[in-house]
Write an enzyme that holds these catalytic residues in place. Structure first.
Site, PDB file in Angstrom:
ATOM      1  N   ASP A 102       4.200  -9.417  13.282  1.00  5.46           N
ATOM      2  CA  ASP A 102       5.592 -10.120  13.198  1.00  5.46           C
ATOM      3  C   ASP A 102       5.688 -11.160  14.088  1.00  5.46           C
ATOM      4  OD1 ASP A 102       8.228 -10.877  12.566  1.00  5.46           O
ATOM      5  OD2 ASP A 102       9.179  -9.477  14.198  1.00  5.46           O
ATOM      6  N   ASP A 155       8.924 -13.271  15.942  1.00  2.65           N
ATOM      7  CA  ASP A 155       9.819 -13.305  16.977  1.00  2.65           C
ATOM      8  C   ASP A 155       9.851 -11.818  17.319  1.00  2.65           C
ATOM      9  OD1 ASP A 155      10.497 -16.033  16.357  1.00  2.65           O
ATOM     10  OD2 ASP A 155      11.147 -15.375  14.373  1.00  2.65           O
TER      11      ASP A 155
END
Length: 205
Positions: A10, A12
């Site tokens: 991922d 953020d």
């Protein structure tokens, strides 16, 4: 990259700082707020030296919700590429209610990346900081690692392992790949920690 394992990340809260308000994580909307987390570039480089392609899979609903210009998100990703040698970045730009097949917790981004790069999902890893990352990874058949940032939403999905930082996740992946350390289940509270990554970095230039 044919038929091998990869590490999906991922964006953020994993590679760069997420903006946390009231215990909930949000993606930055301004380029000046996009900050790489300490240790993330080195962690990606370590994975690639070990032979793992690294693929970023990120939900960016602010694009679909008209809260951020797609060009700003693209500029953030370009900055990320310059600092961390990721192999690819796949983005879901859709809002939460658009019903797309790519928005995590659906596994569409991971499956698209696997088809594009010849990745075997069954021996790959998904590393994220939210339950939707874990759910997407599990649906794709990956080993799932949650970076626990203490968000208020919790994680209703059961990850295969819980760590505190990305460098700790990389250490776990390398240990598993070398079969040099037995991986205990989450219920035994296995937590790999690297306290050097608890502070935020300066903005990426």
């Amino acid at each position: 990259m044919t038929g091998g394992a990869a590490v999906f990340l991922d964006r953020d809260g994993v590679l760069n700082r997420a903006l946390v308000r009231d215990g909930k994580a949000f993606a930055p909307r301004r380029l000046q707020d996009f900050r790489l987390l300490p240790g993330s570039a080195a962690a990606v480089a370590t994975l690639r030296r070990a032979g793992f392609p690294t693929i970023v899979v990120t939900n960016q609903p602010d694009i679909g919700n008209k809260l951020v210009d797609p060009a700003i998100v693209a500029a953030m990703n370009d900055r990320l590429r310059r600092r961390a040698p990721v192999d690819d970045i796949l983005v879901c730009p859709h809002g939460q209610t658009e019903g797309c097949s790519c928005r995590k917790p659906k596994p569409g981004l991971l499956r698209d990346a696997a088809a594009r790069h010849g990745i075997d999902l069954s021996i790959s890893y998904m590393v994220g900081d939210r339950w939707s990352d874990v759910a997407a990874g599990r649906q794709a058949g990956c080993f799932t690692i949650l970076i626990d940032r203490g968000y208020r939403e919790g994680c209703p999905e059961r990850p295969d392992a819980v760590v505190a930082t990305l460098p700790a996740a990389v250490a776990l992946i390398l240990a598993r790949s070398l079969k040099s350390e037995e991986v205990r289940p989450v219920e035994e509270s296995m937590r790999y920690r690297d306290e050097t990554e608890l502070a935020w970095s300066e903005p990426i230039g």
